[in-house]
Design a protein around this motif. Structure first.
Motif, PDB file in Angstrom:
ATOM      1  N   MET A   1       0.881  -1.235   0.014  1.00  0.00           N
ATOM      2  CA  MET A   1       0.098  -0.228  -0.153  1.00  0.00           C
ATOM      3  C   MET A   1       0.703   1.063  -0.025  1.00  0.00           C
ATOM      4  O   MET A   1       0.507   2.327  -0.793  1.00  0.00           O
ATOM      5  N   ALA A   2       1.771   1.402   0.858  1.00  0.00           N
ATOM      6  CA  ALA A   2       2.772   2.577   0.842  1.00  0.00           C
ATOM      7  C   ALA A   2       3.441   2.698  -0.430  1.00  0.00           C
ATOM      8  O   ALA A   2       3.295   3.806  -0.807  1.00  0.00           O
ATOM      9  N   VAL A   3       3.916   1.898  -0.928  1.00  0.00           N
ATOM     10  CA  VAL A   3       4.543   1.834  -2.515  1.00  0.00           C
ATOM     11  C   VAL A   3       3.551   2.280  -3.354  1.00  0.00           C
ATOM     12  O   VAL A   3       3.868   3.273  -4.231  1.00  0.00           O
ATOM     13  N   THR A   4       2.412   1.810  -3.431  1.00  0.00           N
ATOM     14  CA  THR A   4       1.354   2.037  -4.436  1.00  0.00           C
ATOM     15  C   THR A   4       1.057   3.542  -4.400  1.00  0.00           C
ATOM     16  O   THR A   4       0.714   4.137  -5.256  1.00  0.00           O
ATOM     17  N   PHE A   5       0.830   4.310  -3.258  1.00  0.00           N
ATOM     18  CA  PHE A   5       0.536   5.450  -3.218  1.00  0.00           C
ATOM     19  C   PHE A   5       1.554   6.531  -3.966  1.00  0.00           C
ATOM     20  O   PHE A   5       1.359   7.326  -4.411  1.00  0.00           O
ATOM     21  N   VAL A   6       2.897   6.208  -3.871  1.00  0.00           N
ATOM     22  CA  VAL A   6       3.901   7.087  -4.163  1.00  0.00           C
ATOM     23  C   VAL A   6       4.945   6.677  -5.345  1.00  0.00           C
ATOM     24  O   VAL A   6       5.810   7.553  -5.649  1.00  0.00           O
ATOM     25  N   ILE A   7       4.705   5.608  -5.703  1.00  0.00           N
ATOM     26  CA  ILE A   7       5.670   5.200  -6.963  1.00  0.00           C
ATOM     27  C   ILE A   7       5.208   5.808  -8.218  1.00  0.00           C
ATOM     28  O   ILE A   7       6.020   5.532  -9.199  1.00  0.00           O
ATOM     29  N   GLY A   8       3.846   5.931  -8.332  1.00  0.00           N
ATOM     30  CA  GLY A   8       3.586   6.536  -9.757  1.00  0.00           C
ATOM     31  C   GLY A   8       3.118   5.440 -10.477  1.00  0.00           C
ATOM     32  O   GLY A   8       1.982   6.003 -11.220  1.00  0.00           O
ATOM     33  N   ASN A   9       3.204   4.212 -10.400  1.00  0.00           N
ATOM     34  CA  ASN A   9       2.280   3.272 -11.037  1.00  0.00           C
ATOM     35  C   ASN A   9       2.321   3.231 -12.382  1.00  0.00           C
ATOM     36  O   ASN A   9       1.424   3.242 -13.282  1.00  0.00           O
ATOM     37  N   ALA A  10       3.553   3.429 -13.101  1.00  0.00           N
ATOM     38  CA  ALA A  10       3.697   3.249 -14.436  1.00  0.00           C
ATOM     39  C   ALA A  10       4.439   2.285 -14.949  1.00  0.00           C
ATOM     40  O   ALA A  10       5.424   1.784 -14.220  1.00  0.00           O
ATOM     41  N   HIS A  11       3.923   1.576 -15.759  1.00  0.00           N
ATOM     42  CA  HIS A  11       4.658   0.144 -16.495  1.00  0.00           C
ATOM     43  C   HIS A  11       5.695   0.590 -17.405  1.00  0.00           C
ATOM     44  O   HIS A  11       5.622   0.414 -18.679  1.00  0.00           O
ATOM     45  N   LYS A  12       6.846   1.220 -16.806  1.00  0.00           N
ATOM     46  CA  LYS A  12       7.774   1.602 -17.712  1.00  0.00           C
ATOM     47  C   LYS A  12       9.125   1.526 -16.970  1.00  0.00           C
ATOM     48  O   LYS A  12       9.251   1.522 -15.609  1.00  0.00           O
ATOM     49  N   ILE A  13      10.244   1.035 -17.645  1.00  0.00           N
ATOM     50  CA  ILE A  13      11.760   1.047 -17.014  1.00  0.00           C
ATOM     51  C   ILE A  13      12.233   2.316 -17.394  1.00  0.00           C
ATOM     52  O   ILE A  13      12.468   2.724 -18.491  1.00  0.00           O
ATOM     53  N   HIS A  14      12.803   3.320 -16.134  1.00  0.00           N
ATOM     54  CA  HIS A  14      13.360   4.366 -16.437  1.00  0.00           C
ATOM     55  C   HIS A  14      14.880   4.388 -15.981  1.00  0.00           C
ATOM     56  O   HIS A  14      15.097   3.516 -14.998  1.00  0.00           O
ATOM     57  N   ALA A  15      15.797   4.956 -16.762  1.00  0.00           N
ATOM     58  CA  ALA A  15      17.242   4.852 -16.158  1.00  0.00           C
ATOM     59  C   ALA A  15      17.297   5.906 -14.743  1.00  0.00           C
ATOM     60  O   ALA A  15      17.935   5.613 -13.921  1.00  0.00           O
ATOM     61  N   SER A  16      16.100   6.848 -14.801  1.00  0.00           N
ATOM     62  CA  SER A  16      16.423   7.816 -13.668  1.00  0.00           C
ATOM     63  C   SER A  16      15.595   7.161 -12.691  1.00  0.00           C
ATOM     64  O   SER A  16      14.213   6.529 -12.856  1.00  0.00           O
ATOM     65  N   ILE A  17      16.042   7.233 -11.417  1.00  0.00           N
ATOM     66  CA  ILE A  17      15.158   6.848 -10.283  1.00  0.00           C
ATOM     67  C   ILE A  17      14.161   7.805  -9.688  1.00  0.00           C
ATOM     68  O   ILE A  17      13.439   7.656  -8.917  1.00  0.00           O
ATOM     69  N   LEU A  18      14.345   9.018 -10.362  1.00  0.00           N
ATOM     70  CA  LEU A  18      13.364  10.174 -10.078  1.00  0.00           C
ATOM     71  C   LEU A  18      11.970  10.040 -10.628  1.00  0.00           C
ATOM     72  O   LEU A  18      10.918  10.467 -10.278  1.00  0.00           O
ATOM     73  N   GLY A  19      12.117   8.854 -11.655  1.00  0.00           N
ATOM     74  CA  GLY A  19      10.613   8.754 -12.828  1.00  0.00           C
ATOM     75  C   GLY A  19       9.745   7.748 -11.881  1.00  0.00           C
ATOM     76  O   GLY A  19      10.291   7.077 -11.077  1.00  0.00           O
ATOM     77  N   PRO A  20       8.472   7.737 -12.479  1.00  0.00           N
ATOM     78  CA  PRO A  20       7.662   7.053 -11.869  1.00  0.00           C
ATOM     79  C   PRO A  20       7.913   5.392 -12.183  1.00  0.00           C
ATOM     80  O   PRO A  20       8.447   4.928 -13.379  1.00  0.00           O
ATOM     81  N   GLY A  21       7.275   4.567 -11.459  1.00  0.00           N
ATOM     82  CA  GLY A  21       7.606   3.181 -11.992  1.00  0.00           C
ATOM     83  C   GLY A  21       6.466   2.270 -11.180  1.00  0.00           C
ATOM     84  O   GLY A  21       5.436   2.842 -10.824  1.00  0.00           O
ATOM     85  N   THR A  22       6.741   1.208 -10.992  1.00  0.00           N
ATOM     86  CA  THR A  22       5.745   0.219 -10.445  1.00  0.00           C
ATOM     87  C   THR A  22       6.417  -1.118  -9.972  1.00  0.00           C
ATOM     88  O   THR A  22       7.617  -1.240 -10.107  1.00  0.00           O
ATOM     89  N   THR A  23       5.715  -1.802  -9.020  1.00  0.00           N
ATOM     90  CA  THR A  23       6.223  -3.027  -8.372  1.00  0.00           C
ATOM     91  C   THR A  23       5.380  -4.059  -8.506  1.00  0.00           C
ATOM     92  O   THR A  23       4.098  -3.898  -8.896  1.00  0.00           O
ATOM     93  N   ILE A  24       5.885  -5.137  -8.347  1.00  0.00           N
ATOM     94  CA  ILE A  24       4.762  -6.357  -8.485  1.00  0.00           C
ATOM     95  C   ILE A  24       3.669  -6.418  -7.396  1.00  0.00           C
ATOM     96  O   ILE A  24       2.572  -6.390  -8.015  1.00  0.00           O
TER      97      ILE A  24
END
Length: 331
Positions: A257-280
């Motif tokens: 839940m905590a990750v879901t709120f703040v990670i951005g939930n984007a199904h993309k791989i960014h080289a930058s750790i500032l960009g949005p992403g997702t987890t399993i």
């Protein structure tokens, strides 16, 4: 005389009968305890096997359709039923590794301070304050991260990182892009805060197991606190410290839940750790109730199977590390 002789013979016989009953009762209790513990162990194995079987069975349609490409593809399109696990696996591993990189040194530092440097009267209040962080629900961390922490990072920290590393090779890619506030770095910091109490409390308990005579002997020959921690405490408590870190890693891998709120939930791989992403776990939590179609549902279950495999591999590696540490200690 005859009655006295009979009574003297009857007493040992009665005592022997009582002793046999007591021993029989103890034997029956021991057998019942053995059956109970054995049944509990077997029940755990059955439950674990059932979980594995259900995950494998549920993920077969997706794995049969996409094959090995499911692990390497970054596509996630429910409309065309084209799914790939690479962004979710990438986000899970990166956020957990960054969280450990932040939380482990801070957690060890807190444990060292509480066991070696902190005044005795303040040890308990500070320790309780740190452990209270573990009692905060994860959704509270998520709400705080989304409405308080992410805007703070967006306004201050992320622009500073982008400007500081703009001319540094490699790092300018790692800290590139607009300051979204939410993203992989934000989720990693939230995870670090969540696993920090676990690492610090386990490390403190492990440090307390060091015999005082070992530290006093080191201080007696002129060692500094740093030398005592490095040469006495760390080798003595290495197994416990590794176990605590791996336990925290397991918590970070499965946090939802905590990750879901703040990670951005984007199904993309960014080289930058500032960009949005997702987890399993975030992907499953976000989309499982909305999944329509067998392939969509099966792909989400396949993500769960991957998370199970990743967790199993992490635990296996931790056991190997502990075995190596134990082997070195024995030699």
């Amino acid at each position: 005389m005859a009655e006295a002789a009979l009574s003297s013979v009857a007493k040992p016989a009665a005592q022997s009968e009582i002793r046999e009953k007591v021993l029989r009762r103890f034997e029956l209790g021991d057998q019942a305890f053995h059956v109970l513990t054995k049944s509990s162990a077997i029940a755990v194995l059955i439950l674990l096997g059932g979980v594995i079987l259900s995950l494998v069975q549920g993920s077969l349609p997706a794995l049969s359709k996409f094959g090995f490409g499911f692990l390497t593809s970054d596509a996630w399109n429910p409309v065309t039923e084209n799914f790939g696990a690479a962004p979710a696996v990438y986000g899970t591993l990166v956020t957990s590794i960054i969280a450990l990189a932040i939380a482990v040194p801070i957690g060890f530092g807190i444990a060292i301070f509480l066991t070696e440097l902190c005044p005795y009267k303040l040890r308990r209040p500070i320790g309780i304050a740190v452990e209270l962080l573990a009692g905060i629900p994860s959704i509270i961390y998520g709400i705080w991260g989304m409405f308080i922490f992410a805007p703070f990072l967006q306004a201050t920290v992320q622009p500073a990182l982008i400007g500081a590393f703009a001319d540094v090779p490699l790092l300018n890619q790692l800290f590139a892009g607009p300051p979204y506030g939410i993203g992989i770095l934000t989720a990693s910091i939230i995870l670090a805060i969540m696993i920090l109490p676990l690492i610090s409390s386990i490390s403190r308990d492990v440090f307390d197991t060091v015999p005082p005579v070992l530290k006093e002997a080191a201080y007696g020959v002129g060692c500094t606190r740093w030398e005592v921690m490095r040469s006495i405490v760390a080798p003595y408590t290495g197994i416990g410290l590794v176990g605590g870190v791996m336990l925290a890693l397991g918590r970070a891998l499965g946090e939802t839940m905590a990750v879901t709120f703040v990670i951005g939930n984007a199904h993309k791989i960014h080289a930058s750790i500032l960009g949005p992403g997702t987890t399993i776990s975030a992907t499953i939590a976000n989309e499982f109730t909305e999944a329509t179609g067998d392939i969509y549902t099966s792909s989400l279950i396949a993500l769960g199977l991957l998370l199970f495999v990743i967790t199993f591999v992490v635990l296996a590696i931790s056991r190997l590390l502990l075995m190596r540490i134990e082997g070195k200690g024995a030699r």
